[in-house]
Design an enzyme around this catalytic site. Structure first.
Site, mmCIF file in Angstrom:
data_model
loop_
_atom_site.group_PDB
_atom_site.id
_atom_site.type_symbol
_atom_site.label_atom_id
_atom_site.label_comp_id
_atom_site.label_asym_id
_atom_site.label_seq_id
_atom_site.Cartn_x
_atom_site.Cartn_y
_atom_site.Cartn_z
ATOM 1 N N LYS A 71 0.804 -1.186 -0.123
ATOM 2 C CA LYS A 71 0.037 0.107 -0.226
ATOM 3 C C LYS A 71 0.799 1.385 -0.130
ATOM 4 O O LYS A 71 0.423 2.404 -0.614
ATOM 5 C CB LYS A 71 -0.875 -0.002 1.347
ATOM 6 C CG LYS A 71 -1.960 -1.005 1.254
ATOM 7 C CD LYS A 71 -3.098 -0.990 2.170
ATOM 8 C CE LYS A 71 -4.073 -1.969 2.210
ATOM 9 N NZ LYS A 71 -5.021 -1.834 3.257
ATOM 10 N N ASP A 108 -10.063 2.265 1.909
ATOM 11 C CA ASP A 108 -10.353 1.790 3.287
ATOM 12 C C ASP A 108 -11.306 2.662 4.182
ATOM 13 O O ASP A 108 -11.825 2.368 4.967
ATOM 14 C CB ASP A 108 -9.071 1.290 3.821
ATOM 15 C CG ASP A 108 -8.528 0.072 3.119
ATOM 16 O OD1 ASP A 108 -9.177 -0.915 2.858
ATOM 17 O OD2 ASP A 108 -7.319 -0.020 3.153
#
Length: 278
Positions: A71, A108
């Protein structure tokens, strides 16, 4: 969305990746949307392999989902990233645009907010976060939108505490640091977000208040966690990792395919069935 004729491809990348539910969720979305010419796969890719993989993508690729440990590693490989992704230095979504650009985002954070809203949590006066990893920084970013007061982070080391305090300053959240030895105190908060690995919160179950508030436990396997089961037994509201996974995937499907709304119910049902079969 890539406008090549024929097939459209997307995938989740990470290491380890074998247990990822993302293919189940995205494929369920494609089926419900009638996107017969779309496919979604998984690839075991670590940080060293990531640049070569991305360079090798052709025009059939529409998007990528990224999990650990990619990420942050993906950011230098992108043409642009959203403010949401920049706020936590983490990209979990790459959309490959028609003109060949690579745009990074983080679903997210809005996924967490959507999962909370689905259970009626639009605002909270204060909150507690258990843990201090990458998911904890996303939790702080979500709380920056819905929490009016302080957030207490329960951490195992001073270094982790300093990191969480730093994230709080960047995100505009009043973060207070407490030692993990005091984590039982967290359970009294109106909203508790548990971002710890499996088993880490099991010892806290005996300290639950009579009427707990809302628990958001980001794990989905094994489920329920000991803490989530004990919480539900006291009639506290419980949001699980599958809720987060589905809501962040809904946003990914919408960005990658250009189709809205993505089929939340069909995606959740597919995820529940896949977990039940394991």
């Amino acid at each position: 969305m890539v406008s090549t004729d024929g097939h459209h491809r997307a995938a989740v990348l990470g290491s380890p990746i074998a247990h990822s539910l993302s293919p189940v969720l995205h494929r369920a979305a494609y089926a419900a949307l009638g996107l017969d010419d779309w496919s979604y796969d998984r690839y075991e890719i670590d940080e060293a392999a990531l640049p070569g993989f991305i360079e090798g993508l052709d025009g059939s690729w529409a998007g990528l989902s990224l999990t650990m440990p990619l990420k942050r590693a993906v950011i230098p490989l992108l043409d642009e990233i959203s403010g949401t992704a920049a706020s936590v230095e983490a990209v979990n979504t790459v959309v490959l645009t028609e003109d060949g650009r690579r745009a990074g985002d983080n679903t997210d954070i809005p996924g967490m907010i959507a999962a909370l809203r689905e259970r009626g949590v639009d605002k909270t006066e204060s909150a507690a976060v258990l843990g201090a990893g990458a998911t904890a920084s996303s939790a702080l970013a979500a709380l920056s939108e819905i929490c009016a007061g302080p957030v207490t982070a329960y951490v195992r080391s001073r270094e982790r505490g300093d990191e969480m305090r730093g994230w709080g300053e960047r995100l505009g959240v009043d973060v207070r640091i407490a030692d993990w030895a005091e984590a039982e105190q967290a359970l009294r908060a109106p909203l508790v977000i548990a971002t710890t690995p499996a088993g880490a919160t099991d010892a806290l179950t005996g300290a639950l208040p009579k009427a707990p508030g809302t628990l958001f436990d980001v794990l989905y396997e094994p489920w329920p966690t000991g803490l989530a089961a004990a919480w539900a037994a006291r009639n506290g509201a419980v949001i699980g990792g599958l809720d987060l996974l589905v809501h962040q995937a809904v946003l990914q499907v919408e960005q990658m395919t250009g189709r809205t709304p993505a089929p939340l119910a069909a995606m959740r049902q597919a995820g529940e069935q896949a977990l039940a079969a394991r």
